[in-house]
Design a protein around this motif. Sequence first.
Motif, short mmCIF file in Angstrom:
data_model
loop_
_atom_site.label_atom_id
_atom_site.label_comp_id
_atom_site.label_asym_id
_atom_site.label_seq_id
_atom_site.Cartn_x
_atom_site.Cartn_y
_atom_site.Cartn_z
N CYS A 17 6.75 59.94 -105.14
CA CYS A 17 6.26 58.58 -104.91
C CYS A 17 5.43 58.09 -106.08
O CYS A 17 5.68 57.01 -106.60
N ARG A 18 4.45 58.89 -106.49
CA ARG A 18 3.61 58.47 -107.63
C ARG A 18 4.51 58.36 -108.85
O ARG A 18 4.41 57.43 -109.64
N HIS A 19 5.43 59.33 -108.99
CA HIS A 19 6.53 59.16 -109.93
C HIS A 19 7.83 59.59 -109.25
O HIS A 19 7.83 60.48 -108.41
N PHE A 20 8.88 58.89 -109.64
CA PHE A 20 10.16 59.09 -108.98
C PHE A 20 11.04 59.98 -109.84
O PHE A 20 11.07 59.83 -111.07
N TYR A 21 11.71 60.93 -109.21
CA TYR A 21 12.57 61.85 -109.95
C TYR A 21 14.01 61.76 -109.41
O TYR A 21 14.22 61.59 -108.22
N SER A 22 14.95 61.96 -110.32
CA SER A 22 16.36 61.74 -109.98
C SER A 22 16.91 62.81 -109.04
O SER A 22 16.32 63.89 -108.89
N VAL A 23 18.06 62.52 -108.47
CA VAL A 23 18.77 63.50 -107.63
C VAL A 23 19.03 64.78 -108.43
O VAL A 23 18.80 65.89 -107.94
N ASP A 24 19.46 64.62 -109.68
CA ASP A 24 19.74 65.81 -110.50
C ASP A 24 18.48 66.64 -110.75
O ASP A 24 18.53 67.87 -110.76
N PHE A 25 17.37 65.95 -110.96
CA PHE A 25 16.11 66.68 -111.17
C PHE A 25 15.76 67.49 -109.92
O PHE A 25 15.37 68.65 -110.01
N VAL A 26 15.91 66.87 -108.76
CA VAL A 26 15.59 67.58 -107.51
C VAL A 26 16.51 68.80 -107.36
O VAL A 26 16.05 69.91 -107.05
N LYS A 27 17.79 68.62 -107.63
CA LYS A 27 18.74 69.74 -107.50
C LYS A 27 18.37 70.87 -108.46
O LYS A 27 18.47 72.06 -108.11
N LYS A 28 17.95 70.50 -109.65
CA LYS A 28 17.56 71.50 -110.65
C LYS A 28 16.39 72.34 -110.14
O LYS A 28 16.36 73.57 -110.30
N GLN A 29 15.43 71.69 -109.49
CA GLN A 29 14.28 72.44 -108.96
C GLN A 29 14.74 73.34 -107.81
O GLN A 29 14.24 74.46 -107.64
N LEU A 30 15.68 72.84 -107.00
CA LEU A 30 16.19 73.65 -105.89
C LEU A 30 16.89 74.90 -106.42
O LEU A 30 16.77 75.99 -105.85
N ASP A 31 17.62 74.74 -107.52
CA ASP A 31 18.28 75.90 -108.15
C ASP A 31 17.26 76.97 -108.49
O ASP A 31 17.46 78.15 -108.24
N VAL A 32 16.15 76.53 -109.10
CA VAL A 32 15.14 77.51 -109.54
C VAL A 32 14.41 78.10 -108.33
O VAL A 32 14.14 79.29 -108.28
N MET A 33 14.12 77.27 -107.34
CA MET A 33 13.49 77.80 -106.12
C MET A 33 14.33 78.94 -105.54
O MET A 33 13.80 79.98 -105.15
N ALA A 34 15.63 78.72 -105.47
CA ALA A 34 16.51 79.74 -104.89
C ALA A 34 16.48 81.03 -105.70
O ALA A 34 16.49 82.13 -105.15
N MET A 35 16.38 80.91 -107.03
CA MET A 35 16.34 82.12 -107.88
C MET A 35 15.14 82.99 -107.51
O MET A 35 15.18 84.21 -107.67
N TYR A 36 14.06 82.33 -107.07
CA TYR A 36 12.84 83.08 -106.75
C TYR A 36 12.58 83.16 -105.24
O TYR A 36 11.47 83.34 -104.80
N LYS A 37 13.67 83.00 -104.50
CA LYS A 37 13.67 83.26 -103.05
C LYS A 37 12.69 82.38 -102.28
O LYS A 37 12.07 82.80 -101.31
N MET A 38 12.55 81.13 -102.76
CA MET A 38 11.73 80.17 -102.03
C MET A 38 12.63 79.42 -101.04
O MET A 38 13.81 79.23 -101.30
N ASN A 39 12.04 79.00 -99.91
CA ASN A 39 12.92 78.49 -98.87
C ASN A 39 12.52 77.17 -98.19
O ASN A 39 13.22 76.75 -97.27
N VAL A 40 11.44 76.53 -98.64
CA VAL A 40 11.12 75.21 -98.08
C VAL A 40 10.82 74.24 -99.22
O VAL A 40 9.97 74.50 -100.07
N PHE A 41 11.54 73.13 -99.22
CA PHE A 41 11.26 72.05 -100.18
C PHE A 41 10.62 70.90 -99.39
O PHE A 41 11.26 70.29 -98.53
N HIS A 42 9.34 70.69 -99.64
CA HIS A 42 8.58 69.64 -98.96
C HIS A 42 8.68 68.37 -99.82
O HIS A 42 8.19 68.33 -100.93
N TRP A 43 9.38 67.39 -99.25
CA TRP A 43 9.73 66.19 -100.01
C TRP A 43 8.79 65.07 -99.58
O TRP A 43 8.94 64.51 -98.49
N HIS A 44 7.83 64.76 -100.46
CA HIS A 44 6.81 63.75 -100.16
C HIS A 44 7.40 62.38 -100.50
O HIS A 44 7.42 61.95 -101.64
N LEU A 45 7.88 61.67 -99.46
CA LEU A 45 8.78 60.53 -99.65
C LEU A 45 8.14 59.15 -99.52
O LEU A 45 8.77 58.15 -99.88
N THR A 46 6.95 59.09 -98.94
CA THR A 46 6.34 57.76 -98.76
C THR A 46 4.88 57.81 -99.19
O THR A 46 4.21 58.82 -99.00
#
Length: 784
Positions: free
Chosen positions: A200-229
């Motif tokens: 919200c304070r800054h907006f990031y693209s769909v590809d950027f979000v996917k890229k972070q999800l890729d890295v989260m998975a590499m390190y066995k993280m399992n919740v992405f808290h998406w602060h949307l409003t």
Amino acid sequence: MEQLTDNYETFISFVVPQITNLERMKRVHQFMMLFATILLAGTTVFGAGSGKTSRIRIIPQPEKVIPQNGEFQIKGSTVFFIQNQQLKNIAGFLNKKLTSAAGFSLKTVANKPTGNYIALELDPTIRNKEGYQLNVSAENIIIKGSTAHGVFYGIQTLLQLLPAQIESPVRAKVSQWTVPCVEVVDSPRFAWRGMLLDVCRHFYSVDFVKKQLDVMAMYKMNVFHWHLTEDQGWRIEIKKYPQLTAKGAYRVEGDGKVYGGYYTQDQIREIVKYAKDRYIDILPEVEMPGHALAALTAYPQYSCTGGPFKVRNIWGVEPDIYCAGKEETFKFIDDVLSEVVPLFPFKYIHIGGDEAPKDRWKTCPDCQKRIKDNGLKDEAELQSYFVKRVEKILEAKGRKIVGWDEILEGGIAPSATIMSWRGEAGGIEAANQGHDVIMTPGDWVYLCYFQGDSKVEPVEIGGYTTLGKSYSYDPIPKDISATMQHHILGSQANVWSEYMYTPKIAEYMTYPRLIALAEVNWTRKENKDFNRFLTGMENQYKRLDLHKINYAIPMPEGPGNSVAFTDTVSLSFHTTRPIKMFYTLNGSEPNATSAIYTKPLHFDKTTTLKIRSILATGEMSGVRTIKVVKEVLTPAVEKETTSGVNMRLTTGTYLKVADLAKAQKWETSVVSVMSSDKFNYMTPSAATFEGYVDIPEDGVYFFNSDVDQVWIAGKLIVNNDGQVKRYSRNDGSIALAKGKHAFKSIYLNNIIGGWPSSWNEIKVNYRKSSQSNFEEIPASAFSH
Ligand code: ACM
Ligand code: ZN
């Protein structure tokens, strides 16, 4: 790896925190560095050898790792044996990496093969649903999990045992894809291993979000808290209320540019699917009753006053929040959540609840009537009423609420899970009341905190959280009873993006601290070891490079970028964790063949010092350029003066000092103190202060300030021009004789990067080179 580029360096300003604290921290660091260097030297020798542990550097550290002799080779002829059809997608995940990086993929066979194969199996005897066992022998690799989720993590561990180039998106130059023989038994310490991203304070693209999800998975993280409003932007398409995004997704910045964006429901479904394929749940956050100005700008009828409003273009907390008295507010929230819930299959929805000022509720007849009609004690109980109603709305839709720890005030909703962000106290209280808790205390997990000396880091929100500090976090607080500990579901890294102006800055702040927090959540406490983690990270940086992640490399810290001296000067540098520093004295860019920094550097002539840190992997930090200038004392001005300085004032928006040339009308007066009291961001303006500053004794003086420029004796000493004027890092220095010297400061009352400079003090500070603390130049030192 590319560090911060010049382009957005102009955007960034830096901090001078309290020197006393900094000095203390430095001393502790120096000691720890020495100690850690000794330890690290030991593990590096061990790790770099050809022994059987050398390639086994898995992060997060598994529960049990038993290295074996030999290795397994993945070849084009290797086959998959998949015992359960549920596991097909997981084989596909590995095949996708092999296809890109190795240029081949593995066939699946129906009957158990004899030779070189990878078996994926479900094994109900493995107790933890995310647990797995990985067995690598020379003949085969067997990965077992009690669920597909566990098997997926077995694959993640296998990927870390392969050469780092397995993460390459294009064909890599690797002759053999070998895996060291090993037995791994593993399961997570905590079930909730999260990361929040504020879009919200800054907006990031769909590809950027996917890229972070890729890295989260590499390190066995399992919740992405998406602060949307937020106050500063609404980022999720709601079809019934189109103005939420048409109006609420855009703000007019201090420089007049329109900033914003949002995700369509289709894009959200795409990201949810992408996350699910990586065993990541998405926790959407729809903030209420506070942090709602973007929504209220679109639909002011759900506020107490009726508006009108503008999407907030400065950071901080907005007083206008949803009206808790009007029934229509709850209808609106129900409608919004009716569209949110079907998009997100996760059982939780985050409803915010933090930082909701009660000013408007106190004077709103509807809110006061609600308090009276419901026998509520005060506005805190009205917030509790609000949250409980939303809890019921979501319960009816089959979801549970998560809220920030403020929702404890006035009585917690019966089924709420708490995110404890204002320290651990809220989490402890909630757990003791029998509520589930996710620990997110700022000091350890807020990745918007500085990770090094604010003078050399991009401008941030404040705080000081090194990689080591994040790593040291234990989500189970000390003062929680053993019987209540099971309520701590885990913890989460929170990436608040006020100052993360670009995706690169966001990654610079996020990594590698996110990976330390992945280990905090996964690894048994007794298996945690920061030095082993740092060595293990050497296996990760290359992988992050292949994902084009702009992770932070500790900068050389110590002096500022301008150091004057009269005779000789000695400069010493340190880093927040053990890392080698290399420097040059001839203006060239340092690299790993340059001189290595081992002890303080002595200067007896004017020199341009360039210094940077270089990781063992060869990756380099940004370069610091430090002007070390030999000077003679600038003689004082002999002049009769009277107290106070000349202030010239003009109204209008000026973003750069050069823009003042356009100023039409100036008012002149004499002021005794330079104060920001009269300045307000609602009325942009600019001021210059001119006169003389009385210097108490001969010597080299350092100056700093959050104003735009400070000139001493006709020289530009502090220059924050065009930057976010927060925590100036731009100390400047000059050799001055005792007595009066021409002084000028320039202050632009504007908003740059969400920070109104009228929130700053406009004082100027100085210190003699022999002192470590800056102090405000006293009013008595100024004259004109
Ligand atoms: C928060 O940082 N306001 C949850
Ligand atoms: Zn109201």
